[in-house]
Write an enzyme that holds these catalytic residues in place. Sequence first.
Site, PDB file in Angstrom:
ATOM      1  N   LYS A  69       8.800   0.702  23.206  1.00 26.76           N
ATOM      2  CA  LYS A  69       7.920   0.738  22.053  1.00 26.76           C
ATOM      3  C   LYS A  69       6.466   0.671  22.510  1.00 26.76           C
ATOM      4  CE  LYS A  69       5.520  -2.450  19.058  1.00 26.76           C
ATOM      5  NZ  LYS A  69       6.095  -2.485  17.957  1.00 26.76           N
TER       6      LYS A  69
ATOM      7  N   GLY B 105       2.713  -6.134  -6.503  1.00 25.68           N
ATOM      8  CA  GLY B 105       2.122  -7.439  -5.769  1.00 25.68           C
ATOM      9  C   GLY B 105       0.970  -7.603  -4.070  1.00 25.68           C
TER      10      GLY B 105
ATOM     11  N   ASP C  66      11.361 -11.023  -6.852  1.00 26.63           N
ATOM     12  CA  ASP C  66      11.582  -9.284  -6.096  1.00 26.63           C
ATOM     13  C   ASP C  66      13.174  -8.988  -5.329  1.00 26.63           C
ATOM     14  OD1 ASP C  66       9.477  -7.910  -5.800  1.00 26.63           O
ATOM     15  OD2 ASP C  66       8.014  -9.032  -4.972  1.00 26.63           O
TER      16      ASP C  66
ATOM     17  N   GLU D 113      20.573  -1.747  -0.561  1.00 29.15           N
ATOM     18  CA  GLU D 113      21.140  -1.761   0.500  1.00 29.15           C
ATOM     19  C   GLU D 113      22.087  -2.820   0.605  1.00 29.15           C
ATOM     20  OE1 GLU D 113      17.111  -2.041   2.100  1.00 29.15           O
ATOM     21  OE2 GLU D 113      18.175  -3.455   3.345  1.00 29.15           O
TER      22      GLU D 113
ATOM     23  N   HIS E  26      11.636  -6.538  -9.006  1.00 31.52           N
ATOM     24  CA  HIS E  26      11.256  -5.350  -8.071  1.00 31.52           C
ATOM     25  C   HIS E  26      12.601  -4.620  -7.422  1.00 31.52           C
ATOM     26  CE1 HIS E  26       9.151  -2.023  -6.625  1.00 31.52           C
ATOM     27  NE2 HIS E  26       9.140  -2.705  -4.837  1.00 31.52           N
TER      28      HIS E  26
ATOM     29  N   CYS F 234      13.056  -0.936  -4.653  1.00 34.08           N
ATOM     30  CA  CYS F 234      12.554  -0.372  -3.804  1.00 34.08           C
ATOM     31  C   CYS F 234      13.500   0.781  -4.094  1.00 34.08           C
ATOM     32  CB  CYS F 234      12.019  -0.488  -2.887  1.00 34.08           C
ATOM     33  SG  CYS F 234      11.160  -1.818  -2.409  1.00 34.08           S
TER      34      CYS F 234
ATOM     35  N   HIS G 246       3.498   5.255  -0.623  1.00 33.99           N
ATOM     36  CA  HIS G 246       3.838   5.753   0.859  1.00 33.99           C
ATOM     37  C   HIS G 246       3.386   7.140   1.193  1.00 33.99           C
ATOM     38  CE1 HIS G 246       8.120   3.980  -0.856  1.00 33.99           C
ATOM     39  NE2 HIS G 246       7.444   2.970  -0.526  1.00 33.99           N
TER      40      HIS G 246
ATOM     41  N   CYS H  97       6.128   0.575  -5.260  1.00 32.80           N
ATOM     42  CA  CYS H  97       5.544  -0.247  -4.741  1.00 32.80           C
ATOM     43  C   CYS H  97       4.627  -1.412  -4.329  1.00 32.80           C
ATOM     44  CB  CYS H  97       6.833   0.085  -3.231  1.00 32.80           C
ATOM     45  SG  CYS H  97       7.182  -1.376  -2.262  1.00 32.80           S
TER      46      CYS H  97
HETATM   47  N1  GLN Z   1       6.149  -7.906  -4.002  1.00 29.36           N
HETATM   48  C1  GLN Z   1       6.315  -7.157  -2.345  1.00 29.36           C
HETATM   49  C2  GLN Z   1       5.046  -6.295  -2.256  1.00 29.36           C
HETATM   50  O1  GLN Z   1       4.739  -5.966  -3.181  1.00 29.36           O
HETATM   51  C3  GLN Z   1       7.390  -6.352  -2.707  1.00 29.36           C
HETATM   52  C4  GLN Z   1       7.498  -5.893  -1.745  1.00 29.36           C
HETATM   53  C5  GLN Z   1       8.898  -4.167  -1.628  1.00 29.36           C
HETATM   54  O2  GLN Z   1       9.166  -4.285  -2.655  1.00 29.36           O
HETATM   55  N2  GLN Z   1       9.067  -3.716  -0.344  1.00 29.36           N
HETATM   56  O3  GLN Z   1       4.811  -6.257  -1.193  1.00 29.36           O
HETATM   57 ZN    ZN Z   2       8.781  -1.825  -3.035  1.00 30.43          ZN
END
Ligand code: GLN
Ligand code: ZN
Length: 755
Positions: free
Chosen positions: A19, A434, A601, A607, A643, A645, A696, A728
């Site tokens: 790394k 969040g 969340d 997954e 939530h 992702c 992203h 996100c």
């Molecule tokens: N509440 C988390 C954030 O906003 C959700 C993160 C996620 O969904 N990976 O960071």
């Molecule tokens: Zn997310």
Amino acid sequence: MGKTYIIGFPRIGEKRELKFALEDFWSGKISFDEFDMVAKKLKQKHWNYQKNANIEHISSNDFSFYDNMLDTTFMLGAIPDRFKHLNSKEQYFSMARGDKDSPAMEMTKWFNTNYHYIVPELSENIEFKLDATKIINEYNEAKEIGVKTKVNIIGLLTYLGLSKCDNSNYYDLVDKLLPIYEELLKLLSKLDDDIIVQFDEPILVCGANDILLANLKKVYDRLGMVSPKVKIAVVTYFEHINDSITTLCDTPIWAIGLDFVHGKDNLQALDIIEKSGKYLIAGVVNGRNIWKNNIDDSLELLGIIGKTIKKDKILVSTSCSLLHSPYTTANEIKMDTEIKNWLSFAIEKLDEVALIAKIFFDGFDSLNYDGLKYYNKTKDILIKKSASSLLNDIYIKNRIASLDKFQRDGKYEDRIILQRKALKYDNLATTTIGSFPQTPELRAKRLQFKKGEISKSVYEDYIKSYIDECIKIQEDIGLDVLVHGEPERNDMVEFFAERLDGYGFSSNGWVQSYGSRCVKPPFIYGDVSRKDTLGYEWIVYAQSKTKKLVKGMLSGPVTMINWSFVREDVSKSQIATQIALALSDEVDDLQKHGIKIIQVDEAAFKEGYPLRFEKRAGYEKWAVDSFKLSVSSSLKETQIHTHMCYSEFNDIIKTIEAMDADVISIETARSGNRLLKVFKEVGYKQEVGPGIYDIHSPRVPSVEEMKNQIIALLEVLPRKQLWINPDCGLKTRKYDEVIPSLKNMVQAVKEIRGH
Ligand code: GLN
Ligand code: ZN
């Protein structure tokens, strides 16, 4: 013929040397040659570790500068057009990470692990061309230090099965790739008198259909015939492969690798393997969890296998590559010794494989003093562990046994009326997921606090000032529902895990996640309960700073489990129930302190799905039940959000609905509202916040763009059902991207609302 086999070894280095070298190379601090020297030394070290542990089948080509799927893409010459103008070193890292001209190739999770691979982009037009340089060099590097390796290659079917292809039937590409794989084997056959090539074909564990089986037969019939000097091992892991074993046995390969830890049903395939005369690489030491192996159990398992398969045809192995396991417990000096004794990371697993093989093949009498001592000590530790008070929490057990409330009161249709009356938010309410940016300053403060350089009160004052600022920013932007910004958390799991009993932490248990990124998951060793609050005070503090609604944030049971190493002496469903109870107490506290919207969340919900279809229903049951239990303490008026992702909900929409959250925010920004249609088709009742811009990317989307996005959403779902939010959390972004983006988002909503 050797009897001990390791599917693959981690490469990031005991001290994450790879790394740091990668990052130094990327930032120009060291040259490529200097970086390559670090890599070479690491490889040698890893071969020597394995050799010294008496492992006979050690891999080459399990090393990678970034990712093995990307290496395979390189080996096949499947370079996407946008990277063709670069030289090969630039190409490799640009494909992985993108550069100023071209976006990176997509990255996604490797089966049900938290390792990410680079998704191949294939098309009919690619002129595939073999480049075996890396493979051959690595083989020779090992040979130079006296290690004759097997060569690991991602199998053709797995490579194709995981690729993105602009051609609808990617199995057409089998005919194009097969000659390249054949050419590779021809080259490898020249390296030595004989050579073992391991093809990783985990795709087989996801279930087979006729097309897959026909291709499996074709591929390994042909590869098996390339050279009598090449012995082929096809290895699988993470599940059983009962539906493809007959076909695989009917090809001229040398050995089959099966995972008997996560695919116990593989035991049913033993007869077929025995009849075919093939060698069996028996994965009995868990390669992806951190617990000490129960040697007697593994011996019993091998005993069962040995009843059908002749002993001289069995190799003792890890269940999968040790890539998914941290390096060594030896560096865990700060850990409680009782708990540390329960653990076994990659290096310790090598000894386990060797010891189990020694006893299985040569009997207890063959053990030398050290071997016997090791066996007895392990046995003693595990006996003591099963009686340890650290595993059991009678209070929690009793509480679960007498549970009588498993979900919240009221039907959604009734709850939402109460909520809208109490919360008074407009249609197309704006909010965020969040987290707000984790600034360098915030990270530095957290580190200083962890190292003891600043006091708790200085740290907490800093967190408060972050929250003050974050609330002010959101008020200025004009968002409807605010958040506290999650400054006290470094990720979604660790912060909560630190506040729960039953969770443990390593100092060096790093596991590669992708490229140079590593994660250090906490581990669940005992019954989980809330020893402290889960931090509701921060949210209550944020609420005290504004008249607007502040939404509280928690991580759900599936996410807490999936991103941790978990104990194996109780079911995941039981662990989820315990976490859910802790969360429901926190929900109750939030509510008592005036928080009216709470988001739980479940980023890892999808997954977490099992690889085999027949196991899905069982998973869905505990995943949904534990979510409902987590929010069972919420009043009808309290609005529960969740939530996730991702956006592919087609096959799980009914399960999502069954979670009974009042509002779900999801990631649709990158896929448009095509994927949202399923919500309409199934008549999804609850409110939905489809992410309207992609967090992203650093790009700031314009008002116009977001208006168009909202207009498109309104074609699918009615205004009263829609929330407007990014897709996100914002923690990886910078404030100067976040503020203008959110301003534009709020402005877009204003213009659509017409006020
Ligand atoms: N509440 C988390 C954030 O906003 C959700 C993160 C996620 O969904 N990976 O960071
Ligand atoms: Zn997310």
